[in-house]
Enzyme design. Structure first.
Site, PDB file in Angstrom:
ATOM      1  N   ASP A 117     -69.365  82.327  18.299  1.00  0.00           N
ATOM      2  CA  ASP A 117     -69.788  83.675  17.929  1.00  0.00           C
ATOM      3  C   ASP A 117     -69.955  83.812  16.415  1.00  0.00           C
ATOM      4  OD1 ASP A 117     -70.338  85.677  19.706  1.00  0.00           O
ATOM      5  OD2 ASP A 117     -68.247  86.172  20.102  1.00  0.00           O
ATOM      6  N   GLN A 123     -64.770  87.978  24.284  1.00  0.00           N
ATOM      7  CA  GLN A 123     -65.644  89.144  24.395  1.00  0.00           C
ATOM      8  C   GLN A 123     -64.986  90.357  23.730  1.00  0.00           C
ATOM      9  OE1 GLN A 123     -68.757  89.010  25.509  1.00  0.00           O
ATOM     10  NE2 GLN A 123     -69.175  91.180  25.323  1.00  0.00           N
ATOM     11  N   LYS A 165     -73.711  85.590  30.384  1.00  0.00           N
ATOM     12  CA  LYS A 165     -73.465  84.405  29.545  1.00  0.00           C
ATOM     13  C   LYS A 165     -73.068  83.231  30.423  1.00  0.00           C
ATOM     14  CE  LYS A 165     -72.318  87.312  25.604  1.00  0.00           C
ATOM     15  NZ  LYS A 165     -71.301  87.978  24.761  1.00  0.00           N
TER      16      LYS A 165
END
Ligand code: GUN
Length: 296
Positions: A120, A97, A53
């Protein structure tokens, strides 16, 4: 029948080119989009994902913060980090994460995140809007899958779709997105009964188990002509592979995603696109004014 390949690498590359153009447009407005990723602990898969990422963001001109903490970080300390990022106007997108270490309640952390920076799409605001059929920022993997289906003009209206995964990252948002499109969706998980029967009558199977030793989707489980989307990633017999036994399923399906090179690159591309959208929202451009209407 030999299934056609759904090439996530090339579709993702196309999205990244569009993101680059948007980054340039933001630069002309004096804005440099910035993504902050947060990693707690040393889960090897998470480290790989975060590295990917970070690199992808740099490649399209998005600046990044790369926060990595020891496994012992407390929930309170992580909440303080999130608060700081919420009020830092130079940071447009924040990604925590998952999974987090067991002593940290994932929901408490995600709920702290300012929804306009939630690239997200996991906060209660963003998941609530998705549930109402008014998507704001949507989770990266499900959105990437829908983009792939659109790119290859695979019509999901009225289709019997089986999803094997019920997580907030994949199964639940994907079910919402597909329902909005008019699919008939079944969501299965480890406690589901008669999985093979359900698999055999499904026109599309989206498998996100991620444990090849525990579950493999093989050709005999698949209805002829089905569309197969493989979201699972695991290490099996020394190789990175998906949930799907590619060679046997390919002779039955109409379309199939490979692993690697299928859904994975799309997750990253959508994250970049969400980050740029968040940066546009920060300067008052985009659909996220919807948040102000709902936040009172
Ligand atoms: N862990 C595995 N996939 C993801 C993802 O897309 N987002 C976050 N935050 N964590 C993950």
């Amino acid at each position: 029948m030999i299934a056609k390949i759904i090439d996530g690498l090339s579709v993702a590359a196309g999205i990244q080119e569009q993101v680059k153009v948007q980054v340039e447009s933001l630069a002309r407005k004096g804005v440099k989009p910035c993504l902050c990723t947060i990693l707690v602990g040393e889960n090897p898969s998470s480290i790989t994902y975060i590295n990917k990422k970070q690199k992808a963001a740099h490649d399209v001109g998005i600046s990044t913060k790369d926060l990595r903490f020891n496994e012992t970080l407390s929930q309170e300390e992580l909440l303080q980090v999130i608060s700081g990022l919420n009020s830092d106007s130079n940071v447009h997108g924040v990604l925590v994460q998952l999974p987090l270490p067991k002593h940290i309640d994932q929901n408490v952390i995600i709920n702290k995140l300012y929804p306009l920076k939630d690239v997200d799409g996991l906060t209660p605001f963003n998941s609530g809007m998705l549930m109402k059929g008014k998507p704001a920022i949507t989770p990266c993997t499900p959105t990437g899958i829908l983009e792939l289906l659109d790119f290859y003009k695979i019509n999901v209206v009225g289709m019997d779709v089986l999803i094997i995964n019920r997580s907030s990252l994949v199964g639940k948002p994907l079910a919402c997105l597909l329902l909005e499109r008019g699919s008939t969706v079944t969501v299965c998980h480890s406690k589901s009964k008669k999985l093979e029967e359900k698999l055999n009558r499904s026109e599309m199977i989206i498998s996100a188990v991620g444990n090849r030793e525990h579950f493999t989707l093989s050709g005999d489980m698949v209805k002829p002509g089905a569309v197969i989307i493989d979201v699972g990633i695991s290490r099996f017999k020394g190789k990175i592979c998906g949930d799907v036994d590619f060679d046997s399923v390919r002779t039955k399906a109409s379309w199939i995603t490979p692993v690697p090179g299928g859904v994975g690159p799309m997750t990253v591309a959508i994250l970049l696109r969400n980050t740029v959208s968040a940066a546009f929202s920060a300067v008052g451009i985009g659909n996220m004014s919807i948040y102000d209407q709902h936040s009172g």
